[in-house]
Design a protein around this motif. Structure first.
Motif, mmCIF file in Angstrom:
data_model
loop_
_atom_site.group_PDB
_atom_site.id
_atom_site.type_symbol
_atom_site.label_atom_id
_atom_site.label_comp_id
_atom_site.label_asym_id
_atom_site.label_seq_id
_atom_site.Cartn_x
_atom_site.Cartn_y
_atom_site.Cartn_z
ATOM 1 N N PHE A 152 0.833 -1.211 0.000
ATOM 2 C CA PHE A 152 0.000 0.000 0.000
ATOM 3 C C PHE A 152 0.861 1.252 0.000
ATOM 4 O O PHE A 152 2.053 1.210 0.337
ATOM 5 N N THR A 153 0.225 2.345 -0.407
ATOM 6 C CA THR A 153 0.901 3.643 -0.445
ATOM 7 C C THR A 153 0.407 4.501 0.720
ATOM 8 O O THR A 153 -0.722 4.357 1.183
ATOM 9 N N ASP A 154 1.257 5.433 1.155
ATOM 10 C CA ASP A 154 0.927 6.232 2.346
ATOM 11 C C ASP A 154 1.280 7.710 2.142
ATOM 12 O O ASP A 154 2.141 8.261 2.830
ATOM 13 N N PRO A 155 0.611 8.365 1.197
ATOM 14 C CA PRO A 155 0.857 9.801 0.997
ATOM 15 C C PRO A 155 0.197 10.615 2.109
ATOM 16 O O PRO A 155 -0.408 10.054 3.029
ATOM 17 N N THR A 156 0.266 11.935 1.990
ATOM 18 C CA THR A 156 -0.219 12.806 3.082
ATOM 19 C C THR A 156 -1.577 13.447 2.796
ATOM 20 O O THR A 156 -2.041 14.260 3.607
ATOM 21 N N PHE A 157 -2.223 13.089 1.694
ATOM 22 C CA PHE A 157 -3.427 13.835 1.311
ATOM 23 C C PHE A 157 -4.465 13.892 2.435
ATOM 24 O O PHE A 157 -5.132 14.894 2.624
ATOM 25 N N GLY A 158 -4.626 12.798 3.171
ATOM 26 C CA GLY A 158 -5.642 12.755 4.223
ATOM 27 C C GLY A 158 -5.269 13.516 5.479
ATOM 28 O O GLY A 158 -6.113 13.695 6.357
ATOM 29 N N ILE A 159 -4.023 13.979 5.584
ATOM 30 C CA ILE A 159 -3.643 14.766 6.766
ATOM 31 C C ILE A 159 -3.282 16.205 6.407
ATOM 32 O O ILE A 159 -2.942 16.991 7.280
ATOM 33 N N VAL A 160 -3.355 16.526 5.109
ATOM 34 C CA VAL A 160 -3.145 17.927 4.702
ATOM 35 C C VAL A 160 -4.412 18.528 4.099
ATOM 36 O O VAL A 160 -4.507 19.748 3.961
ATOM 37 N N SER A 161 -5.390 17.697 3.752
ATOM 38 C CA SER A 161 -6.622 18.185 3.131
ATOM 39 C C SER A 161 -7.779 17.965 4.106
ATOM 40 O O SER A 161 -8.197 16.825 4.323
ATOM 41 N N PRO A 162 -8.299 19.039 4.706
ATOM 42 C CA PRO A 162 -9.339 18.881 5.732
ATOM 43 C C PRO A 162 -10.585 18.154 5.234
ATOM 44 O O PRO A 162 -11.262 17.494 6.020
ATOM 45 N N ASP A 163 -10.880 18.252 3.940
ATOM 46 C CA ASP A 163 -12.091 17.597 3.442
ATOM 47 C C ASP A 163 -11.858 16.133 3.101
ATOM 48 O O ASP A 163 -12.766 15.438 2.673
ATOM 49 N N GLU A 164 -10.617 15.645 3.286
ATOM 50 C CA GLU A 164 -10.342 14.245 2.970
ATOM 51 C C GLU A 164 -9.854 13.455 4.176
ATOM 52 O O GLU A 164 -9.379 12.337 4.048
ATOM 53 N N GLY A 165 -9.952 14.047 5.342
ATOM 54 C CA GLY A 165 -9.483 13.343 6.528
ATOM 55 C C GLY A 165 -9.412 14.290 7.703
ATOM 56 O O GLY A 165 -10.337 15.068 7.945
ATOM 57 N N GLU A 166 -8.280 14.227 8.415
ATOM 58 C CA GLU A 166 -8.115 15.061 9.601
ATOM 59 C C GLU A 166 -6.709 15.631 9.612
ATOM 60 O O GLU A 166 -5.740 14.869 9.720
ATOM 61 N N PRO A 167 -6.590 16.954 9.495
ATOM 62 C CA PRO A 167 -5.247 17.536 9.451
ATOM 63 C C PRO A 167 -4.459 17.252 10.735
ATOM 64 O O PRO A 167 -4.973 17.390 11.839
ATOM 65 N N ARG A 168 -3.244 16.826 10.550
ATOM 66 C CA ARG A 168 -2.307 16.609 11.664
ATOM 67 C C ARG A 168 -0.914 16.507 11.075
ATOM 68 O O ARG A 168 -0.759 16.201 9.896
ATOM 69 N N PRO A 169 0.104 16.762 11.878
ATOM 70 C CA PRO A 169 1.460 16.642 11.357
ATOM 71 C C PRO A 169 1.785 15.186 11.016
ATOM 72 O O PRO A 169 1.327 14.270 11.701
ATOM 73 N N SER A 170 2.581 15.024 9.991
ATOM 74 C CA SER A 170 3.050 13.680 9.682
ATOM 75 C C SER A 170 4.016 13.210 10.761
ATOM 76 O O SER A 170 4.849 13.976 11.247
ATOM 77 N N GLU A 171 3.892 11.953 11.152
ATOM 78 C CA GLU A 171 4.829 11.370 12.108
ATOM 79 C C GLU A 171 5.920 10.581 11.393
ATOM 80 O O GLU A 171 6.843 10.072 12.043
ATOM 81 N N GLN A 172 5.804 10.469 10.070
ATOM 82 C CA GLN A 172 6.802 9.733 9.293
ATOM 83 C C GLN A 172 7.801 10.704 8.664
ATOM 84 O O GLN A 172 7.554 11.901 8.579
ATOM 85 N N THR A 173 8.901 10.182 8.210
ATOM 86 C CA THR A 173 9.923 11.029 7.588
ATOM 87 C C THR A 173 9.678 11.206 6.098
ATOM 88 O O THR A 173 10.438 11.890 5.416
ATOM 89 N N GLY A 174 8.617 10.605 5.585
ATOM 90 C CA GLY A 174 8.291 10.739 4.172
ATOM 91 C C GLY A 174 7.006 10.004 3.877
ATOM 92 O O GLY A 174 6.327 9.498 4.778
ATOM 93 N N SER A 175 6.683 9.961 2.594
ATOM 94 C CA SER A 175 5.495 9.249 2.111
ATOM 95 C C SER A 175 5.983 8.008 1.373
ATOM 96 O O SER A 175 6.521 8.113 0.266
#
Ligand code: MG
Length: 326
Positions: A152-175
């Protein structure tokens, strides 16, 4: 504007459901897609009440297409020949869906940052939510290999786009692109994407295709689909399989002859296994994802913004996620 775009305009306010609108498939001069489509194939609008439709998967046990409406936080089921109905009313802003070897639905959840599996009793089992002790970003799409591993892939769209998830800082060093082994071990198998998105195996599972969707956030990121050789659960020989000058490459599927289908820009783009561009099925607005399905596995479902479309093809999807039965 294509014939299809003209005919589908204005559908979004129609109270739907089960109303199938037909329009000729429009192919531009020089494009070769009609050879892949069933004789007289027409694009059908199955659903037009979504906001951002994604994650289509044909589920043989339900004789249905299941897909996510990411921004409306729900999943919808469309039985073959039937009307759309609610499948999961609160989906944690689910995005990509796929099937495992037992035909169970594996789902990527943006808001919780999890990959989950639906059991026979409807309960969800969490397959992955942390890497090296830290929360995943927002898993986007998944595919299950024949050995049962979940990639699976793990980009940041769901944590940077309020209408697609819940904004929060990434805890990973990348996507990253991950492989969840049959033994439960989670490994980052590609770490040099900006925002990896769709992924699909070649029919022999020796090649994995992955979309780079970073251009959705940063226009300087190349709009490309990469290919990797797969060996012993690892990826090697990463290279550019296809590059485009517009649109964001998103969901991917492969047919039994190795052609690659991508939701990318305003349509489905198709390449031969050698990378030759074959053509496009245009959509009105951005196209996020595609999936083969239907009782014979030859129907191509297309998620395009608020709509889910379908067109009969001569082809069948490869692998667990592509064929009419698991
Ligand atoms: Mg996607």
């Amino acid at each position: 504007m294509t014939d299809f775009a003209r005919s589908s305009r204005g559908l979004t306010r129609r109270p739907l459901l089960g109303l199938a609108l037909l329009a000729p498939v429009a192919a531009r001069a020089g494009e070769d897609l009609p050879a892949l489509l069933a004789p007289g194939a027409r694009v059908e609008t199955l659903y037009a009440e979504g906001e951002w439709c994604e994650g289509p998967v044909w589920v043989p046990s339900l004789n249905s297409l299941v897909f996510s409406d990411v921004r409306r936080d729900r999943m919808i089921r469309i039985p073959d020949g039937g009307r759309p109905e609610m499948f999961r009313a609160s989906s944690s802003n689910a995005n990509g869906n796929t099937l495992d070897r037992q035909g169970r639905i594996v789902t990527c959840e943006h808001r919780t940052g999890r990959v989950v599996r639906q059991e026979a009793d409807g309960s969800l089992t969490v397959l992955a939510e942390r890497f090296e002790g830290r929360r995943l970003n927002s898993p986007n799409d998944a595919v299950v290999a024949r050995d049962g591993a979940v990639w699976f892939t793990d980009p940041t769209f769901g944590i940077v786009s309020p209408d697609e998830g819940e904004p929060r800082p990434s805890e990973q060093t990348g996507s990253f692109v991950y492989r969840l082994g049959p033994d439960g071990s989670l490994a980052a198998v590609a770490t040099d994407f900006r925002e990896p998105n769709g992924l699909a195996f070649s029919p022999d599972e020796r090649v994995l295709y992955v979309s780079e969707a970073g251009s959705a956030l940063d226009r300087s990121v190349p709009r490309e689909i990469r290919a990797f050789d797969v060996s012993d659960g690892r990826l090697t020989n990463g290279r550019v399989f296809a590059r485009m000058d517009s649109g964001v490459p998103d969901g991917l599927r492969v047919d039994t002859e190795g052609r690659v289908y991508a939701g990318a820009g305003e349509g489905v783009r198709v390449w031969a296994a050698d990378g030759a561009f074959l053509g496009r099925i245009p959509t009105e607005g951005p196209c996020a994802n595609v999936a083969f399905g239907g009782p014979d596995g030859r129907r191509l479902y297309i998620c395009a913004g608020p709509r889910v479309l379908a067109v009969e093809t001569r082809m069948r999807g490869a692998g667990l996620n592509g064929r009419g039965s698991p």
